[in-house]
Every structure is written in C-alpha cells, then in structure tokens.
Design a protein around this motif. Structure first.
Motif, PDB file in Angstrom:
ATOM      1  N   MET A 115      28.107 142.593 163.581  1.00 26.26           N
ATOM      2  CA  MET A 115      28.520 141.762 164.891  1.00 26.26           C
ATOM      3  C   MET A 115      27.961 141.260 166.183  1.00 26.26           C
ATOM      4  O   MET A 115      26.511 141.211 165.797  1.00 26.26           O
ATOM      5  CB  MET A 115      29.422 143.550 165.476  1.00 26.26           C
ATOM      6  N   GLU A 116      28.259 139.912 166.400  1.00 31.66           N
ATOM      7  CA  GLU A 116      28.180 139.258 167.287  1.00 31.66           C
ATOM      8  C   GLU A 116      27.957 139.924 168.534  1.00 31.66           C
ATOM      9  O   GLU A 116      28.690 140.746 169.375  1.00 31.66           O
ATOM     10  CB  GLU A 116      29.251 137.934 167.551  1.00 31.66           C
ATOM     11  N   THR A 117      26.966 139.347 169.277  1.00 34.46           N
ATOM     12  CA  THR A 117      26.288 139.601 170.412  1.00 34.46           C
ATOM     13  C   THR A 117      27.650 139.678 172.015  1.00 34.46           C
ATOM     14  O   THR A 117      27.688 137.992 171.410  1.00 34.46           O
ATOM     15  CB  THR A 117      25.677 139.830 170.589  1.00 34.46           C
ATOM     16  N   MET A 118      28.174 140.499 172.690  1.00 32.72           N
ATOM     17  CA  MET A 118      28.651 140.306 173.320  1.00 32.72           C
ATOM     18  C   MET A 118      27.952 138.932 174.542  1.00 32.72           C
ATOM     19  O   MET A 118      26.623 139.959 174.842  1.00 32.72           O
ATOM     20  CB  MET A 118      29.366 141.276 174.178  1.00 32.72           C
ATOM     21  N   LYS A 119      28.495 138.438 175.100  1.00 32.83           N
ATOM     22  CA  LYS A 119      27.917 136.749 175.833  1.00 32.83           C
ATOM     23  C   LYS A 119      28.930 136.332 176.111  1.00 32.83           C
ATOM     24  O   LYS A 119      30.239 135.212 176.094  1.00 32.83           O
ATOM     25  CB  LYS A 119      26.825 136.728 174.919  1.00 32.83           C
ATOM     26  N   ARG A 120      28.525 135.576 177.747  1.00 34.29           N
ATOM     27  CA  ARG A 120      29.190 134.692 177.612  1.00 34.29           C
ATOM     28  C   ARG A 120      28.612 132.604 176.772  1.00 34.29           C
ATOM     29  O   ARG A 120      28.276 132.877 176.967  1.00 34.29           O
ATOM     30  CB  ARG A 120      29.120 134.371 179.226  1.00 34.29           C
ATOM     31  N   ASP A 121      29.865 132.498 176.477  1.00 34.82           N
ATOM     32  CA  ASP A 121      29.336 131.016 176.207  1.00 34.82           C
ATOM     33  C   ASP A 121      30.568 129.839 176.633  1.00 34.82           C
ATOM     34  O   ASP A 121      31.697 129.593 175.315  1.00 34.82           O
ATOM     35  CB  ASP A 121      29.959 131.280 174.759  1.00 34.82           C
ATOM     36  N   PRO A 122      30.435 129.710 177.517  1.00 32.20           N
ATOM     37  CA  PRO A 122      31.266 128.307 177.772  1.00 32.20           C
ATOM     38  C   PRO A 122      31.137 127.764 177.057  1.00 32.20           C
ATOM     39  O   PRO A 122      32.142 126.327 176.614  1.00 32.20           O
ATOM     40  CB  PRO A 122      31.058 128.215 179.473  1.00 32.20           C
ATOM     41  N   GLU A 123      30.189 127.242 176.735  1.00 34.39           N
ATOM     42  CA  GLU A 123      29.957 126.130 176.037  1.00 34.39           C
ATOM     43  C   GLU A 123      31.002 126.208 174.652  1.00 34.39           C
ATOM     44  O   GLU A 123      31.841 125.448 174.269  1.00 34.39           O
ATOM     45  CB  GLU A 123      28.997 125.240 175.161  1.00 34.39           C
ATOM     46  N   ALA A 124      30.714 126.927 173.676  1.00 30.79           N
ATOM     47  CA  ALA A 124      31.100 127.682 172.767  1.00 30.79           C
ATOM     48  C   ALA A 124      33.040 127.147 172.993  1.00 30.79           C
ATOM     49  O   ALA A 124      34.019 125.903 171.920  1.00 30.79           O
ATOM     50  CB  ALA A 124      31.618 129.273 172.034  1.00 30.79           C
ATOM     51  N   ILE A 125      34.058 127.691 174.367  1.00 32.39           N
ATOM     52  CA  ILE A 125      35.380 127.310 174.105  1.00 32.39           C
ATOM     53  C   ILE A 125      35.504 125.674 174.599  1.00 32.39           C
ATOM     54  O   ILE A 125      36.073 125.226 174.304  1.00 32.39           O
ATOM     55  CB  ILE A 125      35.000 128.049 175.668  1.00 32.39           C
ATOM     56  N   ALA A 126      33.688 125.465 175.256  1.00 33.31           N
ATOM     57  CA  ALA A 126      34.675 123.856 175.962  1.00 33.31           C
ATOM     58  C   ALA A 126      34.580 123.030 174.559  1.00 33.31           C
ATOM     59  O   ALA A 126      35.507 122.063 174.815  1.00 33.31           O
ATOM     60  CB  ALA A 126      33.019 123.567 176.569  1.00 33.31           C
ATOM     61  N   ARG A 127      33.617 123.202 173.499  1.00 36.46           N
ATOM     62  CA  ARG A 127      33.832 122.374 171.881  1.00 36.46           C
ATOM     63  C   ARG A 127      35.096 122.685 171.370  1.00 36.46           C
ATOM     64  O   ARG A 127      35.322 121.705 171.440  1.00 36.46           O
ATOM     65  CB  ARG A 127      32.870 123.198 171.259  1.00 36.46           C
ATOM     66  N   CYS A 128      35.998 123.778 171.653  1.00 33.89           N
ATOM     67  CA  CYS A 128      37.204 123.688 171.027  1.00 33.89           C
ATOM     68  C   CYS A 128      38.035 123.325 171.322  1.00 33.89           C
ATOM     69  O   CYS A 128      39.206 122.592 171.441  1.00 33.89           O
ATOM     70  CB  CYS A 128      37.458 125.679 171.175  1.00 33.89           C
ATOM     71  N   ILE A 129      37.551 123.378 173.232  1.00 32.19           N
ATOM     72  CA  ILE A 129      38.846 123.110 173.895  1.00 32.19           C
ATOM     73  C   ILE A 129      38.954 120.502 173.880  1.00 32.19           C
ATOM     74  O   ILE A 129      39.933 120.112 173.590  1.00 32.19           O
ATOM     75  CB  ILE A 129      38.651 123.043 175.602  1.00 32.19           C
ATOM     76  N   ARG A 130      37.651 120.733 173.635  1.00 29.00           N
ATOM     77  CA  ARG A 130      37.205 119.051 173.929  1.00 29.00           C
ATOM     78  C   ARG A 130      37.807 118.834 172.349  1.00 29.00           C
ATOM     79  O   ARG A 130      38.830 117.553 172.351  1.00 29.00           O
ATOM     80  CB  ARG A 130      36.220 119.092 173.445  1.00 29.00           C
ATOM     81  N   ASP A 131      38.178 119.668 170.314  1.00 33.26           N
ATOM     82  CA  ASP A 131      38.549 119.176 169.760  1.00 33.26           C
ATOM     83  C   ASP A 131      40.321 119.463 169.732  1.00 33.26           C
ATOM     84  O   ASP A 131      40.649 119.467 168.549  1.00 33.26           O
ATOM     85  CB  ASP A 131      37.693 120.155 168.628  1.00 33.26           C
ATOM     86  N   ALA A 132      40.977 120.059 171.137  1.00 35.59           N
ATOM     87  CA  ALA A 132      41.890 120.406 170.755  1.00 35.59           C
ATOM     88  C   ALA A 132      43.099 119.436 171.909  1.00 35.59           C
ATOM     89  O   ALA A 132      42.561 119.603 172.905  1.00 35.59           O
ATOM     90  CB  ALA A 132      42.053 121.628 171.288  1.00 35.59           C
TER      91      ALA A 132
END
Length: 323
Positions: free
Chosen positions: A1-18
């Motif tokens: 299972m993916e480790t729980m962590k803050r990952d604002p960059e992952a969210i930012a990548r999604c937003i930039r592509d939307a």
C-alpha cells in the motif's frame, strides 16, 4: 500500500494539467471540509480554471458567510466529465456521498486530507494524519502552485483550522497550526469578527436544542463518561435541523472528571447518529471502528440502525460500560 504522506507536488501536477476541476467536500459538512474547498476554489479561479463545488449535504448556516458557501451543490446525474476531481478533508470515498460518481467521470483524481484512517483512494494523495486540520495543509499546497494567500482565502482557512481544533483547544493542535495562523493574520484576517461568528453566536434553534440535550445528560463510570440523547421529537419541538446539533457533543466534556462523551441523535433517515469525543489519554476511534465509523482518536462518529435507547445501550456495552 502507498505510504501516507503529504505530497503537494503530486496534487500540483494534477492541477496544472487540468482546466475543469470539481472540488468535493464530505457529507455532513463541517468547517474544515467547507473551508478547504472554498479556499481552493478561490485560489484556482485566480489561475483561470473552471471550478465547481460539490457537497452531498447542506452547508451549515454558521459557515454561510464564507466566500463561495452558496455555490456548493449535489452533482446532477452523470454530471461531467471533469479534468480533475479533488476531494478535500474526505477520509474515504464513501464520505463523498452522491459526489462519489464524479470519480468515474474525471480524467484524474486527487485528494488533500488529514485523517489517519484514509486508505489513499485517489490517484494522487496528499494525506497527513498528524496535521491539525486539512486547512493547515492548504497554504503549503498553494505555495506548490505559486498562488499567494489572500484575505478571503485566509478567512476560509481560519474557519477550518479553528473549528477542527476546537478553537485551538484540542490535543491535535500543534505548532504548525499556529505557524499557519501567523500567515493568515498577515493577510489582515478579521479574527475577532470570525471568532464571534463561529463560536459565540448561536441560533435560537441551537440554544433550544442544547437545552434538550442537557436535560438528557447522564454520567457513567463514576462520571468519566457523559451521554446525551436527542430524538426527532426534540428537533421538531425546537424547529432545529441536524446541523444545529453538531457542536453539542462538546458540552459532554465540560464537567470536571469527564474524559469521554457520547451524543446519540435520531435522523430523518431512520438511523441513530453517534458523535464521540474524548480527552487524552482516552480515545474513541476504536469504538467508532467497531460500528463501521471512523475519525480521530479524540473525535469520531458513526451511524447505526435501531432505537435511540437500544443503540445507546449497545454502544455503552461495547465501551465496557454496564451501569
């Protein structure tokens, strides 16, 4: 299972592509989920994106002053598609309610949340069970996107941080919460006005309903556990809605020597909704999990089917309380 962590960059990548983004709050919305969503909407609008707010439930009147609070709605059948669905403060996909269907009709999915029970159900997950509130995580997210804080965004974030920390009184309140508050104050946050709206001013219906709850108050385990009940008849007599009961549970912990509190209330749907609170070292999330619910160690809840008195007896038994 993916480790729980803050990952604002992952969210930012999604937003930039939307270009089109659906922001989703959880059912039975509170200050943190509404504040997070409203803040993200303001931030993303400033970048020219098309943003829609969704929530399967009425926004509490106490939060109606937040910018965008009147824009939340239940998604229409087969609404979409969206480039991105972003859930905020939603501990699992079932808590999205009717908005869960947006997942299948979105090209990308992401979430920002602070519940330690979160199963990381989106494609991109920024989750930190140690954060005091999801709103605490939003400024970091905005920095990853290069979006500055504004006074309106600060107002939204304060609503979430202050309500989820019990006005900075819960044990979950940490140094980061106060650091973020410093950033919000730098945006000319109207602290006194906000505090009064969120914590001091109550509707007549809320006050009357509180009286009903306090009349039902009983103590167990030599006063260590407080129990209150509200029937549908109580709500109707007071002209109150479900949202008017949301903070009543806290009064169960105001008596000296009480470490756990329980509020059971009948719902229009036929279930009994339980709100649980505790003061460290006591915890209540384990009880909530037994009944299919969840939350935090000192603040959890669940809904079960049965009679008001019968379910209270059942839950007390599960807590090891027989008196």
């Amino acid at each position: 299972m993916e480790t729980m962590k803050r990952d604002p960059e992952a969210i930012a990548r999604c937003i930039r592509d939307a270009k089109t983004i659906a922001i989703v709050s959880h059912v039975n919305p509170d200050g943190d989920t509404v504040g997070s969503a409203a803040a993200m909407r303001l931030a993303l609008l400033s970048t020219g994106r098309e943003v829609s707010l969704f929530c399967d439930g009425k926004i509490p009147d106490s939060l109606s002053f937040l910018p965008g609070a009147d824009l939340f709605r239940i998604p229409e059948q087969n609404e979409g598609p969206f480039d991105l669905v972003l859930a905020v403060d939603v501990s699992d996909r079932k808590r999205m309610g009717a908005a869960e269907g947006l997942i299948a009709r979105s090209r990308m999915t992401a979430q920002i949340d602070h519940h330690s029970t979160n199963p990381l159900y989106m494609q991109a997950n920024s989750v930190d069970g140690g954060a005091s509130a999801t709103c605490v995580m939003i400024p970091e997210q905005l920095k990853a996107l290069g979006i500055p804080l504004t006074r309106e965004i600060a107002i939204c974030l304060y609503a979430g941080i202050s309500t989820d920390t019990g006005n900075f009184a819960y044990s979950s309140t940490n140094a980061e919460a106060f650091r973020v508050m410093g950033e919000l104050m730098n945006q000319d946050l109207p602290l006194a006005e906000m505090n009064r709206k969120l914590f001091l001013v109550k509707s007549r219906e809320q006050i009357l309903l509180l009286g009903k709850a306090l009349q039902s108050l009983t103590f167990h385990e030599n006063g260590r556990t407080a129990v209150m009940k509200l029937s549908l008849a109580d709500f109707r007599e007071c002209g109150a809605l479900s949202e008017h009961a949301d903070t009543i549970i806290n009064y169960g912990l105001y008596t000296a020597g009480t470490g756990k509190a329980l509020l059971a209330r009948e719902t229009e749907e036929g279930g009994i909704k339980f709100s649980l609170r505790a003061i460290e070292p006591f915890r209540v999330d384990d009880i909530a999990k037994q009944f299919g619910g969840g939350g935090h160690p000192q603040a959890s809840g669940f809904t079960i089917v049965g009679t008001l008195d019968g379910t209270v007896e059942q839950v007390l038994k599960a807590m090891g309380i027989s008196d």
